[in-house]
Design a protein around this motif. Structure first.
Motif, PDB file in Angstrom:
ATOM      1  N   LEU A  14      -5.300   4.529 -11.524  1.00 41.01           N
ATOM      2  CA  LEU A  14      -4.618   3.888 -10.395  1.00 41.01           C
ATOM      3  C   LEU A  14      -5.209   4.401  -9.092  1.00 41.01           C
ATOM      4  CD1 LEU A  14      -2.558   2.596  -8.563  1.00 41.01           C
ATOM      5  CD2 LEU A  14      -0.829   4.100  -9.467  1.00 41.01           C
ATOM      6  N   GLY A  15      -5.868   3.497  -8.349  1.00 41.40           N
ATOM      7  CA  GLY A  15      -6.402   3.857  -7.032  1.00 41.40           C
ATOM      8  C   GLY A  15      -7.772   4.483  -7.143  1.00 41.40           C
ATOM      9  N   ASP A  19      -7.052  -2.195  -2.245  1.00 40.78           N
ATOM     10  CA  ASP A  19      -8.007  -2.428  -1.164  1.00 40.78           C
ATOM     11  C   ASP A  19      -9.308  -2.992  -1.747  1.00 40.78           C
ATOM     12  OD1 ASP A  19     -10.014  -2.103   0.771  1.00 40.78           O
ATOM     13  OD2 ASP A  19      -9.040  -0.335   1.633  1.00 40.78           O
ATOM     14  N   PHE A  55       1.773  -1.056  -7.436  1.00 42.53           N
ATOM     15  CA  PHE A  55       3.181  -0.796  -7.141  1.00 42.53           C
ATOM     16  C   PHE A  55       4.011  -2.045  -7.447  1.00 42.53           C
ATOM     17  CE2 PHE A  55       6.817  -0.229  -4.228  1.00 42.53           C
ATOM     18  CZ  PHE A  55       7.224   1.035  -4.623  1.00 42.53           C
ATOM     19  N   ASP A  92      -7.354  -0.997  -7.458  1.00 38.68           N
ATOM     20  CA  ASP A  92      -7.055  -0.563  -6.089  1.00 38.68           C
ATOM     21  C   ASP A  92      -6.548  -1.778  -5.327  1.00 38.68           C
ATOM     22  OD1 ASP A  92      -8.142   2.210  -4.454  1.00 38.68           O
ATOM     23  OD2 ASP A  92      -7.369   0.534  -3.259  1.00 38.68           O
ATOM     24  N   ASP A  99      -2.222  -4.794  -6.709  1.00 42.31           N
ATOM     25  CA  ASP A  99      -1.156  -3.970  -6.150  1.00 42.31           C
ATOM     26  C   ASP A  99      -0.358  -3.421  -7.333  1.00 42.31           C
ATOM     27  OD1 ASP A  99       1.140  -2.882  -5.125  1.00 42.31           O
ATOM     28  OD2 ASP A  99       1.544  -4.515  -3.728  1.00 42.31           O
ATOM     29  N   TRP A 114     -14.779  12.940   2.302  1.00 38.73           N
ATOM     30  CA  TRP A 114     -13.819  13.005   1.187  1.00 38.73           C
ATOM     31  C   TRP A 114     -14.421  13.765   0.010  1.00 38.73           C
ATOM     32  CZ3 TRP A 114      -8.871  12.530   0.095  1.00 38.73           C
ATOM     33  CH2 TRP A 114      -8.461  12.249  -1.209  1.00 38.73           C
ATOM     34  N   MET A 158     -12.487  -0.965  -1.449  1.00 38.82           N
ATOM     35  CA  MET A 158     -12.624   0.180  -2.366  1.00 38.82           C
ATOM     36  C   MET A 158     -13.152  -0.287  -3.728  1.00 38.82           C
ATOM     37  SD  MET A 158     -11.885   2.898  -0.763  1.00 38.82           S
ATOM     38  CE  MET A 158     -11.188   3.356   0.805  1.00 38.82           C
ATOM     39  N   SER A 167      -1.845   6.579   1.892  1.00 43.39           N
ATOM     40  CA  SER A 167      -2.889   6.503   0.860  1.00 43.39           C
ATOM     41  C   SER A 167      -4.223   6.026   1.441  1.00 43.39           C
ATOM     42  CB  SER A 167      -2.450   5.603  -0.296  1.00 43.39           C
ATOM     43  OG  SER A 167      -2.264   4.268   0.136  1.00 43.39           O
ATOM     44  N   GLY A 168      -4.362   6.107   2.760  1.00 42.26           N
ATOM     45  CA  GLY A 168      -5.642   5.784   3.380  1.00 42.26           C
ATOM     46  C   GLY A 168      -6.649   6.906   3.133  1.00 42.26           C
ATOM     47  N   MET A 169      -7.917   6.585   3.309  1.00 45.21           N
ATOM     48  CA  MET A 169      -8.975   7.546   2.991  1.00 45.21           C
ATOM     49  C   MET A 169      -9.778   7.867   4.242  1.00 45.21           C
ATOM     50  SD  MET A 169      -8.984   7.846  -0.398  1.00 45.21           S
ATOM     51  CE  MET A 169     -10.617   8.078  -1.080  1.00 45.21           C
ATOM     52  N   LYS A 211       0.855  -1.196   0.000  1.00 41.40           N
ATOM     53  CA  LYS A 211       0.000   0.000   0.000  1.00 41.40           C
ATOM     54  C   LYS A 211       0.887   1.240   0.000  1.00 41.40           C
ATOM     55  CE  LYS A 211      -4.161   1.864   1.831  1.00 41.40           C
ATOM     56  NZ  LYS A 211      -5.472   1.579   2.262  1.00 41.40           N
ATOM     57  N   PHE A 256      -4.550  10.221  -9.562  1.00 40.91           N
ATOM     58  CA  PHE A 256      -5.211  11.252  -8.763  1.00 40.91           C
ATOM     59  C   PHE A 256      -4.897  11.031  -7.276  1.00 40.91           C
ATOM     60  CE2 PHE A 256      -9.005  12.314 -11.822  1.00 40.91           C
ATOM     61  CZ  PHE A 256      -8.105  12.710 -12.797  1.00 40.91           C
ATOM     62  N   ASN A 257      -4.270  12.016  -6.680  1.00 40.87           N
ATOM     63  CA  ASN A 257      -3.964  11.977  -5.238  1.00 40.87           C
ATOM     64  C   ASN A 257      -3.092  10.784  -4.870  1.00 40.87           C
ATOM     65  OD1 ASN A 257      -5.536  14.312  -4.485  1.00 40.87           O
ATOM     66  ND2 ASN A 257      -7.342  13.091  -4.945  1.00 40.87           N
ATOM     67  N   ILE A 258      -2.089  10.513  -5.680  1.00 38.21           N
ATOM     68  CA  ILE A 258      -1.303   9.302  -5.502  1.00 38.21           C
ATOM     69  C   ILE A 258       0.211   9.547  -5.587  1.00 38.21           C
ATOM     70  CG2 ILE A 258      -1.166   8.477  -7.932  1.00 38.21           C
ATOM     71  CD1 ILE A 258      -2.552   6.299  -5.198  1.00 38.21           C
ATOM     72  N   THR A 307     -14.944   7.925  -6.517  1.00 43.37           N
ATOM     73  CA  THR A 307     -15.269   9.356  -6.598  1.00 43.37           C
ATOM     74  C   THR A 307     -15.084   9.888  -8.012  1.00 43.37           C
ATOM     75  OG1 THR A 307     -14.503   9.555  -4.320  1.00 43.37           O
ATOM     76  CG2 THR A 307     -14.624  11.610  -5.612  1.00 43.37           C
TER      77      THR A 307
HETATM   78  C1  LIG Z   1      -5.620   8.833  -1.460  1.00 45.24           C
HETATM   79  S1  LIG Z   1      -6.598   7.578  -2.192  1.00 45.24           S
HETATM   80  C2  LIG Z   1      -7.122   8.364  -3.714  1.00 45.24           C
HETATM   81  C3  LIG Z   1      -8.308   7.674  -4.341  1.00 45.24           C
HETATM   82  C4  LIG Z   1      -8.821   8.327  -5.629  1.00 45.24           C
HETATM   83  N1  LIG Z   1      -7.795   8.376  -6.641  1.00 45.24           N
HETATM   84  C5  LIG Z   1      -9.364   9.694  -5.339  1.00 45.24           C
HETATM   85  O1  LIG Z   1      -8.636  10.674  -5.607  1.00 45.24           O
HETATM   86  O2  LIG Z   1     -10.518   9.807  -4.854  1.00 45.24           O
HETATM   87  C6  LIG Z   1      -5.390   6.411  -2.777  1.00 45.24           C
HETATM   88  C7  LIG Z   1      -5.956   5.060  -3.195  1.00 45.24           C
HETATM   89  O3  LIG Z   1      -4.870   4.268  -3.715  1.00 45.24           O
HETATM   90  C8  LIG Z   1      -5.007   2.944  -3.237  1.00 45.24           C
HETATM   91  N2  LIG Z   1      -3.677   2.298  -3.249  1.00 45.24           N
HETATM   92  C9  LIG Z   1      -2.666   2.441  -2.365  1.00 45.24           C
HETATM   93  N3  LIG Z   1      -1.618   1.688  -2.693  1.00 45.24           N
HETATM   94  C10 LIG Z   1      -1.960   1.028  -3.837  1.00 45.24           C
HETATM   95  C11 LIG Z   1      -1.283   0.077  -4.650  1.00 45.24           C
HETATM   96  N4  LIG Z   1      -0.053  -0.331  -4.357  1.00 45.24           N
HETATM   97  N5  LIG Z   1      -1.929  -0.405  -5.739  1.00 45.24           N
HETATM   98  C12 LIG Z   1      -3.207   0.019  -6.022  1.00 45.24           C
HETATM   99  N6  LIG Z   1      -3.892   0.901  -5.273  1.00 45.24           N
HETATM  100  C13 LIG Z   1      -3.282   1.414  -4.197  1.00 45.24           C
HETATM  101  C14 LIG Z   1      -5.587   3.115  -1.839  1.00 45.24           C
HETATM  102  O4  LIG Z   1      -6.209   1.928  -1.380  1.00 45.24           O
HETATM  103  C15 LIG Z   1      -6.562   4.275  -2.037  1.00 45.24           C
HETATM  104  O5  LIG Z   1      -7.854   3.832  -2.368  1.00 45.24           O
END
Ligand SMILES: C[S@@+](CC[C@H](N)C(=O)[O-])C[C@H]1O[C@@H](n2cnc3c(N)ncnc32)[C@H](O)[C@@H]1O
Length: 201
Positions: free
Chosen positions: A39-40, A64, A91, A62, A89, A14, A67, A6-8, A2, A108-110, A45
């Motif tokens: 990605l993610g 998770d 990454f 994602d 995953d 949000w 999610m 990157s938790g929500m 993870k 986005f936000n990653i 949203t």
């Molecule tokens: C901060 S949130 C942003 C979610 C979305 N992009 C938004 O802006 O509403 C980051 C998301 O990335 C996911 N995430 C974290 N590490 C990840 C990984 N290695 N592979 C895929 N998803 C991942 C988290 O579970 C989380 O849902």
């Protein structure tokens, strides 16, 4: 793995922090885009409204499972059929699929993650030359109501420099203001250096 921080927070909160239609308008997300990869997805949203706007399929990943489940539920409730959600995953395993098969990839936000250049290169890999890698992130300002710690929060100019390091992405315009709390960046996907397709440019 993870990605760090990157938790929500809770979903309803949000979504008070983002003006989604404005963000999608200013990034140019509309029916001219066919297939798009994200990605993610978080709570979906962006995934749901993006799928509604584009003319192809939105594929979103994602790490998770909750999610992905929530995003699928929301897609079904909204009658959105062109969204594919998969637990992955990114990454560790990348975005999968064939190279150069998407019109855009959304990060986005990653990009406060551990290896942003590697993720940008992977995003560029799955986008066709002439397509776009689209980024949004929290403003580099400790007054934002959320966002990653300032010591890992990227400045827009850092993201532009990382994108350039991939050798595959060029910033299209100055940063895009996405009030109240975000900025955006559009990168065009280039042909790799030495690619014979460059001769016709
Ligand atoms: C901060 S949130 C942003 C979610 C979305 N992009 C938004 O802006 O509403 C980051 C998301 O990335 C996911 N995430 C974290 N590490 C990840 C990984 N290695 N592979 C895929 N998803 C991942 C988290 O579970 C989380 O849902």
């Amino acid at each position: 793995m993870k990605l760090r921080e990157s938790g929500m927070p809770e979903e309803a909160y949000w979504e008070t922090l983002l003006d989604v239609p404005l963000i999608l308008d200013r990034l140019g997300i509309d029916a001219r885009l066919r297939n798009v990869i994200e990605l993610g997805c978080g709570y979906g949203t962006f995934a749901i409204p993006v799928a509604k706007r584009i003319s192809g399929t939105l594929t979103t990943f994602d790490i998770d499972e909750g999610m992905i489940e929530r995003t699928r539920q929301r897609a079904a409730a909204a009658g959105v059929c062109n969204l594919v959600g998969e637990v992955r995953d990114v990454f560790a395993e990348g975005l999968g699929g064939d190279a150069e098969t998407n019109d855009a990839c959304l990060l986005f936000n990653i990009l406060h993650c551990e290896e942003p250049v590697r993720l940008l290169a992977e995003a560029a890999r799955v986008v066709r030359p002439g397509g776009a890698v689209l980024v949004i992130h929290w403003r580099y300002d400790s007054a934002t109501p959320r966002g990653p710690s300032m010591d890992i929060r990227p400045k827009p100019e850092s993201i532009v420099a990382w994108a350039r390091q991939t050798g595959l992405l060029e910033a299209e315009a100055p940063q895009i203001d996405l009030p109240p709390w975000h900025y955006g960046l559009r990168f065009v996907r280039l042909n790799p250096a030495g690619d014979p397709r460059n001769a016709s440019r």
